[in-house]
Design a protein around this motif. Structure first.
Motif, mmCIF file in Angstrom:
data_model
loop_
_atom_site.group_PDB
_atom_site.id
_atom_site.type_symbol
_atom_site.label_atom_id
_atom_site.label_comp_id
_atom_site.label_asym_id
_atom_site.label_seq_id
_atom_site.Cartn_x
_atom_site.Cartn_y
_atom_site.Cartn_z
ATOM 1 N N ARG A 90 1.609 2.029 -3.474
ATOM 2 C CA ARG A 90 0.416 2.449 -4.212
ATOM 3 C C ARG A 90 0.001 3.877 -3.850
ATOM 4 O O ARG A 90 -0.424 4.651 -4.693
ATOM 5 C CB ARG A 90 -0.759 1.498 -3.934
ATOM 6 N N ARG A 91 0.101 4.223 -2.567
ATOM 7 C CA ARG A 91 -0.289 5.591 -2.181
ATOM 8 C C ARG A 91 0.681 6.111 -1.119
ATOM 9 O O ARG A 91 0.412 6.082 0.078
ATOM 10 C CB ARG A 91 -1.740 5.652 -1.697
ATOM 11 N N ASP A 101 0.819 -1.219 0.000
ATOM 12 C CA ASP A 101 0.000 0.000 0.000
ATOM 13 C C ASP A 101 0.848 1.262 0.000
ATOM 14 O O ASP A 101 0.455 2.287 -0.546
ATOM 15 C CB ASP A 101 -0.940 0.006 1.214
#
Ligand code: ZN
Length: 389
Positions: A97-98, A94
């Motif tokens: 991803r962000r 994650d």
């Protein structure tokens, strides 16, 4: 007026370094099952604890990330325990991803709000107040655990052991409303309900079967009817499974549910009411019901023992021009463990932001200095009053 408060000024000056360090923490995936990531993050947190004057013991874990216990021994009186967790609810990857980013006066990233920023906030505050404040306690303990988001299965014994010797506990879970702290959290009992029936061909011998799903359905309706029937009690059946084929009377069925209640009295009453339903008559004869309970979070109540602690928070807020809201909320934390033991506990002392457990999780940058100043004020006040608790 509050902007002139010296603690706010000092805190404001610490913000660039605070954000730089926070970015490095948020940039490490540390989901509760990512032992490798948690231990890498733990090494950074440990350095920061040592810099604040704490001696750190690592509690190695096989399955989960290691837990950290920091101790600062002073010459004064009283034992203060500070609690925070560095695990998150997010899967590994994650962070890529962000990644950490700052936009519109907010900082975003996995676990930034719940609660990497909270851990960094109290470590920063401890450094800002420094000595002689820290030395005027007999002891300050810090527990940074790695499994809070999955109910603290491996860290609860450590939390209980240290809390048993503490006079007061501060928990740095995040809050949404700027002028608030958390004084009470509902208790939670998690349940697994298994029904065993008897399978049979639904066409050839339908009456030879004992439909486990039907019995479970009756039980679910009865359990759900408890919702709201006792003040503050909520029930949620969150998952059901059972059977397998349309033409077979199902032999097994299972439901996962939880019960929440605001205080020990209603918590106990609701547990008894649930047991009574399970012990009652079966709608489908010859079915067997097995109820398994656990894990349990005791309610964190605003007990009389917590009043001096709450008063200190209120007064520290006033000094900064804040009228603090004392929140009673439904979600549990490690504060339930210490509060459930009767140790004065104040929670929700972490940073201000929104959307915990959500990809849009963020903290509000403009609120950080005042929050750090509030934490400094509470620790300073406790340093000359904790022995009266
Ligand atoms: Zn949390």
């Amino acid at each position: 007026m509050d902007e002139l408060h010296p603690d706010v000024q000092t805190a404001t000056a610490s913000i660039p370094a605070f954000l730089e360090e926070l970015e490095s923490w948020v940039s490490i995936d540390s989901g509760s099952y990512d032992k490798d990531g948690i231990d890498r993050l733990g090494a950074l947190v440990r350095k920061r604890m040592e810099r604040a004057g704490f001696q750190v013991t690592v509690y190695p874990q096989v399955e989960y990330g290691d837990h950290l216990l920091g101790i600062h021994t002073g010459q004064g009186r009283g034992h203060l325990l500070l609690l925070g967790h560095i695990d998150t609810v997010y899967p590994t990857g994650d962070v890529t991803r962000r990644p950490f980013r700052i936009a519109d006066g907010r900082a975003y990233g996995p676990g930034i709000f719940d609660m990497k920023s909270g851990v960094l906030a109290f470590l920063t505050a401890l450094e800002l107040v420094g000595n002689p404040v820290l030395d005027s306690f007999e002891r300050i303990s810090i527990i940074v655990n790695s499994d809070e988001e999955i109910g603290s299965p491996s860290s609860t014994p450590l939390v209980r052991e240290v809390a048993a010797a503490a006079d007061a506990v501060l928990v740095f879970e995040p809050v949404r409303a700027p002028q608030s702290v958390v004084v009470a959290r509902k208790g939670i009992a998690a349940y697994t309900l298994d029904v065993q029936g008897r399978s049979a061909h639904a066409g050839v011998m339908p009456d030879a079967g004992r439909n486990a799903i039907l019995e479970l359905a009756h039980l679910i309706v009865a359990l759900q009817a408890l919702h709201g029937s006792i003040p503050s009690v909520s029930i949620n059946v969150g998952a059901v499974s059972g059977g397998g084929r349309r033409n077979v009377v199902p032999e097994n069925a299972q439901a996962l549910f939880e019960m929440r209640a605001a205080n020990q009295q209603t918590f106990t009453a609701a547990k008894a009411a649930i047991q009574q339903i399970i012990d009652g008559n079966r709608h489908v004869p010859d079915t067997n019901v097995i109820l398994t309970i656990g894990p349990i979070h005791q309610p964190l109540e605003a007990l009389p023992a917590s009043e001096p602690l709450i008063a200190i928070a209120r007064q520290s807020g006033k000094t900064l021009g804040l009228e603090l809201d004392m929140l009673h909320i439904g979600g549990a934390s490690d504060g339930n463990t210490t509060g459930g033991m009767g140790i004065p506990t104040l929670d929700g002392l972490g940073l201000i932001g929104q959307n915990s457990h959500h990809p849009n999780e963020h903290i509000i940058l403009a609120e950080i200095p005042r929050r750090l100043a509030l934490i400094c004020g509470i620790i300073r006040s406790l340093s000359h009053s904790i022995d009266y608790f």
